[in-house]
Write an enzyme that holds these catalytic residues in place. Structure first.
Site, PDB file in Angstrom:
ATOM      1  CB  CYS A 119      -1.084  -0.848  -5.133  1.00 19.48           C
ATOM      2  SG  CYS A 119       0.280  -1.745  -4.412  1.00 19.48           S
ATOM      3  CG  HIS A 260      -2.839   1.061  -1.801  1.00 15.74           C
ATOM      4  ND1 HIS A 260      -3.258  -0.244  -1.931  1.00 15.74           N
ATOM      5  CD2 HIS A 260      -1.482   1.005  -1.663  1.00 15.74           C
ATOM      6  CE1 HIS A 260      -2.217  -1.043  -1.871  1.00 15.74           C
ATOM      7  NE2 HIS A 260      -1.133  -0.318  -1.710  1.00 15.74           N
ATOM      8  CG  ASN A 290       0.212  -3.271   0.181  1.00 17.00           C
ATOM      9  OD1 ASN A 290      -0.647  -3.498  -0.660  1.00 17.00           O
ATOM     10  ND2 ASN A 290       1.243  -2.477  -0.041  1.00 17.00           N
TER      11      ASN A 290
END
Ligand code: UT7
Length: 333
Positions: A119, A260, A290
């Site tokens: 990520c 994020h 996500n």
């Protein structure tokens, strides 16, 4: 190219994003595993996510996002000098997804390679390109976060399959002209002692997929969610604080924080600890879940296009992921 040391300012000249058409809601997931919209939304903030079509690869999503960023930057594909794709879901283990993207865009002059930082990959790529442009090696670069996580999720595991989605985000970086914005400060970190908290254990050279283990879901994401959660809050807060301090700013000077997009509770905890004024934290994980390396890149593009910040504003991007890895950037737009 001269051998003289240079230190050019580097700006973000354009952003773009792409998500697949197919929407998978929490209700759809409740038909696959024992879960509910109530559990998923209250624990994560996610309502739905996008799922790539059959035959739609990470490279295709990356190229779609990149075309929009190039258009906004007014840069022709053939003039792109460097392409970095941040992904943990490449089209193939080799060659790099960036090579497919180079071909799809017709960016035949560009050097192209991938980085794997989960990520955190988009901001790792930003830091690499900032350095390569500021020292004069390249005049521009295309950075892309792109993921097809639906291909690496265990659709029988309710603790992970509800969290992830597919998509891509891109940005064009280039040498800044006088008076333009700049990437002001960056921060990156890694803790390799915690690789076990979030990984795809199989499918690499350590644990190849064989006929005898093919049914064991080894090539899918595995996560110790609670542990990851704690580290995410601490590391993202520290990274954001560092770039704000290095930029000689205070949190109230930041027009928009783009974190994020993994869990709304993590985002709220960071906003609270950083004392960011209400309404200045960008959130879109309700729509996409996500999307790993793509998440902050898609959020940057949506925040930019929706007018969440304007020319001259300072923004902070901050990320966290498997590795464990984390990164932040403070950008004057
Ligand atoms: O992108 C990289 C970074 N990743 C992250 O930042 C993710 C960080 N972690 C998280 O976001 C959260 O830890 C999760 C959303 C993954 C999980 O939330 P949690 O509040 O930590 O829940 P939990 O894992 O402690 O599970 C609580 C309960 C368990 O049941 P018991 O043991 O209390 O009976 C789970 O079995 O919820 C159960 N559960 C579910 N129930 C319904 C777990 N997943 C589900 C589900 N639906 N999908």
């Amino acid at each position: 190219m001269s051998g003289l040391a240079t230190n050019y300012q580097v700006c973000i000249a354009g952003t773009g994003s792409y998500v697949p058409e197919k929407v998978m809601t929490n209700e759809d997931l409740a038909e696959l595993v024992q879960t509910s919209d109530e559990w998923i939304f209250s624990r994560t903030g996610i309502r739905e996510r996008r799922i790539a079509a059959e035959g739609e690869y990470t490279s295709h999503m990356a190229s779609n996002a990149a075309r929009k960023a190039l258009e906004q930057a007014g840069l022709a594909a053939e003039d792109v000098q460097l392409i970095i794709v941040a992904t943990i879901t490449p089209d193939t283990l080799t060659p790099a997804t960036a090579c497919y993207v180079q071909q799809q865009l017709g960016a035949s002059s560009a050097v192209a390679f991938d980085i794997s930082a989960a990520c955190s990959g988009f901001l790792y790529a930003m830091k690499i390109c900032k350095r390569m442009i500021s020292d004069g090696a390249f005049e521009n670069a295309l950075i892309i976060g792109a993921e097809k996580l639906s291909a690496f999720v265990n659709w029988e595991d309710r603790t992970t399959c509800v969290l992830f989605g597919d998509g891509a985000g891109a940005a064009v970086l280039r040498r800044a002209e006088k008076g333009e914005g700049a990437i002001v400060a960056t921060e990156m970190g890694t803790d390799g002692n915690l690789t076990h908290l979030l990984n795809i254990p199989g499918g690499g050279s350590a644990l190849p997929i064989t006929q005898s283990n093919v049914g064991d879901h080894l090539a899918t994401l595995a996560m110790q969610g609670k542990e990851v959660f704690k580290h995410a809050v601490t590391r993202m807060k520290q990274a954001a604080e560092k770039v704000i301090e290095r930029a000689e700013l205070k949190s109230e000077d930041i027009a928009c924080v783009i974190p994020h997009q993994a869990n709304l509770r993590i985002i709220d905890a960071i906003a609270d600890r950083l004392s960011v004024p209400e309404g200045r934290v960008f959130v879109n994980l309700d729509k996409y879940g996500n999307t790993s390396a793509a998440a902050v890149a898609i959020a940057l593009d949506e925040a930019h296009r929706s007018g969440a910040f304007k020319r001259g504003d300072h923004i902070v991007l901050v990320v966290f992921g498997a590795g464990l890895t984390w990164a932040a950037a403070c950008v004057r737009w």
